[in-house]
Design an enzyme around this catalytic site. Structure first.
Site, PDB file in Angstrom:
ATOM      1  N   CYS A   1      33.978 118.103 -51.926  1.00 35.25           N
ATOM      2  CA  CYS A   1      33.967 119.021 -50.784  1.00 35.25           C
ATOM      3  C   CYS A   1      33.940 118.236 -49.466  1.00 35.25           C
ATOM      4  O   CYS A   1      34.904 117.579 -49.133  1.00 35.25           O
ATOM      5  CB  CYS A   1      32.812 120.015 -50.911  1.00 35.25           C
ATOM      6  SG  CYS A   1      33.033 121.501 -49.892  1.00 35.25           S
TER       7      CYS A   1
ATOM      8  N   HIS B   1      32.849 122.026 -55.970  1.00 32.58           N
ATOM      9  CA  HIS B   1      31.549 121.427 -56.270  1.00 32.58           C
ATOM     10  C   HIS B   1      31.352 121.344 -57.781  1.00 32.58           C
ATOM     11  O   HIS B   1      30.808 122.274 -58.389  1.00 32.58           O
ATOM     12  CB  HIS B   1      30.423 122.276 -55.664  1.00 32.58           C
ATOM     13  CG  HIS B   1      30.321 122.211 -54.186  1.00 32.58           C
ATOM     14  ND1 HIS B   1      29.482 121.332 -53.536  1.00 32.58           N
ATOM     15  CD2 HIS B   1      30.963 122.905 -53.217  1.00 32.58           C
ATOM     16  CE1 HIS B   1      29.594 121.496 -52.223  1.00 32.58           C
ATOM     17  NE2 HIS B   1      30.495 122.445 -52.012  1.00 32.58           N
TER      18      HIS B   1
ATOM     19  N   GLU C   1      29.247 119.724 -59.428  1.00 36.22           N
ATOM     20  CA  GLU C   1      27.831 119.577 -59.786  1.00 36.22           C
ATOM     21  C   GLU C   1      27.109 120.913 -59.921  1.00 36.22           C
ATOM     22  O   GLU C   1      25.981 120.959 -60.411  1.00 36.22           O
ATOM     23  CB  GLU C   1      27.121 118.696 -58.756  1.00 36.22           C
ATOM     24  CG  GLU C   1      26.767 119.373 -57.429  1.00 36.22           C
ATOM     25  CD  GLU C   1      27.937 119.548 -56.468  1.00 36.22           C
ATOM     26  OE1 GLU C   1      27.707 120.045 -55.352  1.00 36.22           O
ATOM     27  OE2 GLU C   1      29.074 119.182 -56.836  1.00 36.22           O
TER      28      GLU C   1
END
Length: 199
Positions: A86, A177, A179
């Protein structure tokens, strides 16, 4: 074997990235020693780096102020892996289309900040990523879009006809993202499934 993973911790999802790289390492029978990077001097001891999201202008300013920016450039120049997500993608790029962002110039792409809209326009999408058997549950939050890629950049995934995951040598950049899911395949791709020439 222990992999030393540095997470740039000036902003963004530090603990989530740390968890993902630990799970990716474990899947390969290795251990990840995760270190948070807030000042210079830590990056040279790291095998792999993660540059999370956040606010790209603030991130670039803090990296420059602390002298972390040049350490990241040296890390990449030495062929060591970097995963930039990002805002991290924006900061890593060669052109952020924003004079306020002092880019690292380690990922040969031009980006359009917040191209997917505001926070309210965030969404999750099943993304076909090159090399993955099943779609990846990509979470887009005020995500940038990659407008142009250099000749040596591999597009790993696209959404709505535009690149959202790329590899440029040892650098993997994503608009989304990775994660924020329980799926650690992007971290695995960036750090443990790099092309043989990068190992």
């Amino acid at each position: 074997m222990t992999v030393t993973a540095g997470v740039v911790a000036v902003q963004g999802d530090v603990s989530e990235h740390a968890d993902a790289v630990r799970r990716a390492a474990e899947a390969h029978g290795e251990t990840a020693d995760v270190r948070e990077i807030r000042t210079s001097g830590v990056v040279p001891d790291c095998d792999v780096l993660l540059l999370p999201g956040g606010e790209s202008t603030a991130i670039s300013r803090l990296l420059a102020r602390e002298g972390i920016d040049d350490e990241i450039r040296s890390h990449v120049a030495d062929g060591e892996p970097l995963l930039a997500t990002c805002a991290g993608l924006i900061v890593s790029s060669t052109d952020a289309n924003d004079e306020r962002v002092d880019t690292l110039d380690v990922l040969d792409v031009t980006v359009d900040r917040n191209a997917f809209g505001r926070q309210v326009d965030s969404f999750e999408a099943p993304l076909d990523v090159g090399g993955f058997d099943e779609p990846f549950p990509a979470v887009f939050i005020r995500a940038p879009v990659i407008d142009e890629v250099g000749d040596d950049v591999d597009v790993l995934a696209s959404w709505d006809g535009r690149p959202v995951a790329v590899r440029d040598g040892p650098v993997v950049g994503t608009s989304f993202h990775p994660e924020l899911t329980d799926d650690f395949r992007v971290h695995d791709l960036a750090f443990f499934d790099a092309p043989e020439a990068l190992r």
